[in-house]
Design a protein around this motif. Structure first.
Motif, PDB file in Angstrom:
ATOM      1  N   HIS A 292      11.448 -38.200  -5.457  1.00  9.39           N
ATOM      2  CA  HIS A 292      12.643 -38.327  -6.291  1.00  9.39           C
ATOM      3  C   HIS A 292      13.153 -39.762  -6.236  1.00  9.39           C
ATOM      4  O   HIS A 292      13.169 -40.388  -5.165  1.00  9.39           O
ATOM      5  CB  HIS A 292      13.748 -37.405  -5.791  1.00  9.39           C
ATOM      6  CG  HIS A 292      13.507 -35.951  -6.051  1.00  9.39           C
ATOM      7  ND1 HIS A 292      12.655 -35.187  -5.269  1.00  9.39           N
ATOM      8  CD2 HIS A 292      14.001 -35.126  -7.003  1.00  9.39           C
ATOM      9  CE1 HIS A 292      12.653 -33.942  -5.738  1.00  9.39           C
ATOM     10  NE2 HIS A 292      13.459 -33.879  -6.783  1.00  9.39           N
ATOM     11  N   ILE A 293      13.568 -40.284  -7.372  1.00  8.36           N
ATOM     12  CA  ILE A 293      14.256 -41.577  -7.380  1.00  8.36           C
ATOM     13  C   ILE A 293      15.666 -41.386  -6.834  1.00  8.36           C
ATOM     14  O   ILE A 293      16.071 -42.049  -5.881  1.00  8.36           O
ATOM     15  CB  ILE A 293      14.289 -42.163  -8.817  1.00  8.36           C
ATOM     16  CG1 ILE A 293      12.858 -42.414  -9.313  1.00  8.36           C
ATOM     17  CG2 ILE A 293      15.103 -43.464  -8.839  1.00  8.36           C
ATOM     18  CD1 ILE A 293      12.776 -42.791 -10.785  1.00  8.36           C
ATOM     19  N   ILE A 294      16.402 -40.473  -7.432  1.00 11.88           N
ATOM     20  CA  ILE A 294      17.690 -40.037  -6.894  1.00 11.88           C
ATOM     21  C   ILE A 294      17.449 -38.713  -6.193  1.00 11.88           C
ATOM     22  O   ILE A 294      16.865 -37.796  -6.770  1.00 11.88           O
ATOM     23  CB  ILE A 294      18.745 -39.856  -8.010  1.00 11.88           C
ATOM     24  CG1 ILE A 294      18.937 -41.158  -8.785  1.00 11.88           C
ATOM     25  CG2 ILE A 294      20.062 -39.365  -7.426  1.00 11.88           C
ATOM     26  CD1 ILE A 294      19.525 -42.292  -7.978  1.00 11.88           C
ATOM     27  N   GLY A 295      17.861 -38.597  -4.959  1.00  8.28           N
ATOM     28  CA  GLY A 295      17.606 -37.393  -4.178  1.00  8.28           C
ATOM     29  C   GLY A 295      18.114 -36.136  -4.855  1.00  8.28           C
ATOM     30  O   GLY A 295      19.145 -36.146  -5.539  1.00  8.28           O
ATOM     31  N   ASP A 296      17.400 -35.031  -4.652  1.00 11.96           N
ATOM     32  CA  ASP A 296      17.735 -33.802  -5.368  1.00 11.96           C
ATOM     33  C   ASP A 296      19.054 -33.189  -4.940  1.00 11.96           C
ATOM     34  O   ASP A 296      19.577 -32.296  -5.604  1.00 11.96           O
ATOM     35  CB  ASP A 296      16.598 -32.778  -5.246  1.00 11.96           C
ATOM     36  CG  ASP A 296      16.274 -32.416  -3.808  1.00 11.96           C
ATOM     37  OD1 ASP A 296      16.877 -32.991  -2.889  1.00 11.96           O
ATOM     38  OD2 ASP A 296      15.409 -31.549  -3.606  1.00 11.96           O
ATOM     39  N   SER A 297      19.627 -33.651  -3.836  1.00 12.32           N
ATOM     40  CA  SER A 297      20.936 -33.150  -3.409  1.00 12.32           C
ATOM     41  C   SER A 297      22.079 -34.028  -3.909  1.00 12.32           C
ATOM     42  O   SER A 297      23.247 -33.750  -3.631  1.00 12.32           O
ATOM     43  CB  SER A 297      20.986 -33.066  -1.876  1.00 12.32           C
ATOM     44  OG  SER A 297      20.821 -34.355  -1.292  1.00 12.32           O
ATOM     45  N   GLU A 298      21.746 -35.105  -4.642  1.00 10.39           N
ATOM     46  CA  GLU A 298      22.759 -36.043  -5.128  1.00 10.39           C
ATOM     47  C   GLU A 298      22.967 -35.868  -6.629  1.00 10.39           C
ATOM     48  O   GLU A 298      22.143 -35.301  -7.329  1.00 10.39           O
ATOM     49  CB  GLU A 298      22.310 -37.481  -4.836  1.00 10.39           C
ATOM     50  CG  GLU A 298      22.020 -37.772  -3.372  1.00 10.39           C
ATOM     51  CD  GLU A 298      21.440 -39.156  -3.174  1.00 10.39           C
ATOM     52  OE1 GLU A 298      21.951 -40.105  -3.793  1.00 10.39           O
ATOM     53  OE2 GLU A 298      20.447 -39.276  -2.430  1.00 10.39           O
ATOM     54  N   ALA A 299      24.109 -36.390  -7.096  1.00  8.98           N
ATOM     55  CA  ALA A 299      24.386 -36.367  -8.529  1.00  8.98           C
ATOM     56  C   ALA A 299      23.311 -37.163  -9.268  1.00  8.98           C
ATOM     57  O   ALA A 299      22.993 -38.290  -8.884  1.00  8.98           O
ATOM     58  CB  ALA A 299      25.764 -36.968  -8.809  1.00  8.98           C
ATOM     59  N   GLY A 300      22.753 -36.591 -10.307  1.00  8.57           N
ATOM     60  CA  GLY A 300      21.679 -37.250 -11.046  1.00  8.57           C
ATOM     61  C   GLY A 300      20.299 -36.992 -10.483  1.00  8.57           C
ATOM     62  O   GLY A 300      19.313 -37.514 -11.013  1.00  8.57           O
ATOM     63  N   GLY A 301      20.220 -36.187  -9.416  1.00 11.37           N
ATOM     64  CA  GLY A 301      18.923 -35.929  -8.786  1.00 11.37           C
ATOM     65  C   GLY A 301      18.177 -34.764  -9.387  1.00 11.37           C
ATOM     66  O   GLY A 301      17.583 -33.954  -8.666  1.00 11.37           O
ATOM     67  N   ASP A 302      18.179 -34.679 -10.700  1.00 10.92           N
ATOM     68  CA  ASP A 302      17.549 -33.555 -11.390  1.00 10.92           C
ATOM     69  C   ASP A 302      16.026 -33.567 -11.215  1.00 10.92           C
ATOM     70  O   ASP A 302      15.407 -34.635 -11.162  1.00 10.92           O
ATOM     71  CB  ASP A 302      17.880 -33.613 -12.889  1.00 10.92           C
ATOM     72  CG  ASP A 302      19.373 -33.785 -13.136  1.00 10.92           C
ATOM     73  OD1 ASP A 302      20.098 -32.821 -12.905  1.00 10.92           O
ATOM     74  OD2 ASP A 302      19.787 -34.898 -13.529  1.00 10.92           O
ATOM     75  N   PRO A 303      15.412 -32.379 -11.163  1.00 13.17           N
ATOM     76  CA  PRO A 303      13.953 -32.295 -11.010  1.00 13.17           C
ATOM     77  C   PRO A 303      13.225 -32.510 -12.337  1.00 13.17           C
ATOM     78  O   PRO A 303      12.562 -31.617 -12.868  1.00 13.17           O
ATOM     79  CB  PRO A 303      13.751 -30.876 -10.480  1.00 13.17           C
ATOM     80  CG  PRO A 303      14.867 -30.099 -11.083  1.00 13.17           C
ATOM     81  CD  PRO A 303      16.036 -31.042 -11.156  1.00 13.17           C
TER      82      PRO A 303
END
Length: 307
Positions: free
Chosen positions: A215-226
């Motif tokens: 993930h570029i942005i972690g999946d637990s963060e805002a914007g961390g969509d799969p």
């Protein structure tokens, strides 16, 4: 249950669900072997899976449900995110599979039979044209006649739920975690690896077992969509380097290595595996819609610069 030899299943499958269960185990073992490094199989592969003693079709030629004539129950169901049915991960828990339009029986009858007999089926998630992520064993854990859909559990343990449509908060947390592990993470990995042609975006390594979907942005963060645009195919060493901010990727698709790491002297692995990646252009998907989101890269790159 005593294990049945492959040649014995035909003598029992028609009248004994135990024989059919053993056949399904053989099919799923063969399907496991057929999966690519991305975890996917093609429609051609699904049309002819070699069991060693016969070949089997695992997908219908035109419909989303495959009901072989010689089996008591459905063998596989197909789910297409952009398809006409409202198949979805229901409330982040179990997977919903809608009845075939226009009938409560017909093709649905054999899927209902899988529910009654407790037989495992295969859920085929379409990830791109003629490419599918197979999930198995999957169980039909509820038949909601009034709402015209079945509920599919991604693990046998979910068959013991008292009310799959209304799980308790504790059950919901467990099911949500299971769904993420069995459905969302494999599907994200498959889509990302296929987009990057099963190559590390940093070093071009092409060995699927050594590659992750990062993930570029972690999946637990805002914007961390799969989604593919929030993903990168990275080999194990570059994934770990990226997660620890030893390696960064700027929004102009350039790889950067932490200066302290560049200054370090520690043998050929560090030199050739990481240091020589500095200033290298990132390898990106050929399809523009699959390329990494520059805004997400920018946010993540700020974290790298701050270290």
């Amino acid at each position: 249950m005593p294990e049945l030899r492959p040649q014995m299943w035909k003598a029992t499958a028609m009248t004994d669900s135990r024989g059919e269960l053993e056949l399904r185990r053989l099919i799923m073992n063969a399907l496991e072997d057929a999966r690519s490094d991305a975890g996917t199989v093609t429609r051609d592969q699904l049309s002819s899976v070699d069991l060693g003693f016969e070949t089997r079709r695992l997908i219908d030629q035109s419909r989303g449900i495959w009901n072989p004539r010689d089996l008591e129950a459905t063998l596989s169901v197909l789910s297409t995110p952009s398809g006409p049915y409202d198949d979805a991960a229901l409330d982040g828990s179990v997977f919903r599979y809608d009845y075939r339009a226009g009938s409560t029986d017909g093709d649905n009858r054999k899927l209902r039979r899988a529910y009654e007999l407790g037989l495992p089926i295969i859920l085929l998630r379409k990830v791109r044209d003629r490419e599918f992520l197979p999930l198995f064993p999957v169980y039909v854990i509820a038949d909601n006649f009034d709402q015209r859909h079945f509920l599919l559990g991604l693990d046998e343990s979910l068959r013991s739920l008292d009310d799959p449509s209304n799980p308790t908060p504790t059950e919901r947390r467990y099911i949500s975690r299971l769904t993420r592990q069995r459905l969302h993470q494999p599907e994200f990995r498959a889509r990302v690896l296929l987009a990057y042609d099963t190559r590390c975006a940093v070093c071009q390594l092409k060995h699927g077992r050594l590659l992750d979907a990062a993930h570029i942005i972690g999946d637990s963060e805002a914007g961390g969509d799969p989604v593919v645009t929030n993903g990168l195919t990275l080999c194990k060493i570059h994934h770990a380097s990226y997660d620890s901010n030893m390696l960064g990727i700027s929004p102009d698709y350039t790889v950067h290595i932490n200066q302290d790491l560049l200054d370090e002297v520690d043998g050929p692995m560090l030199k050739h595996g990481i240091q020589e990646m500095d200033s290298r252009p990132l390898s990106i998907p050929s399809r523009r819609p699959d390329r990494p989101d520059r805004e997400r890269l920018s946010i993540r790159y700020e974290s790298f610069l701050a270290c």
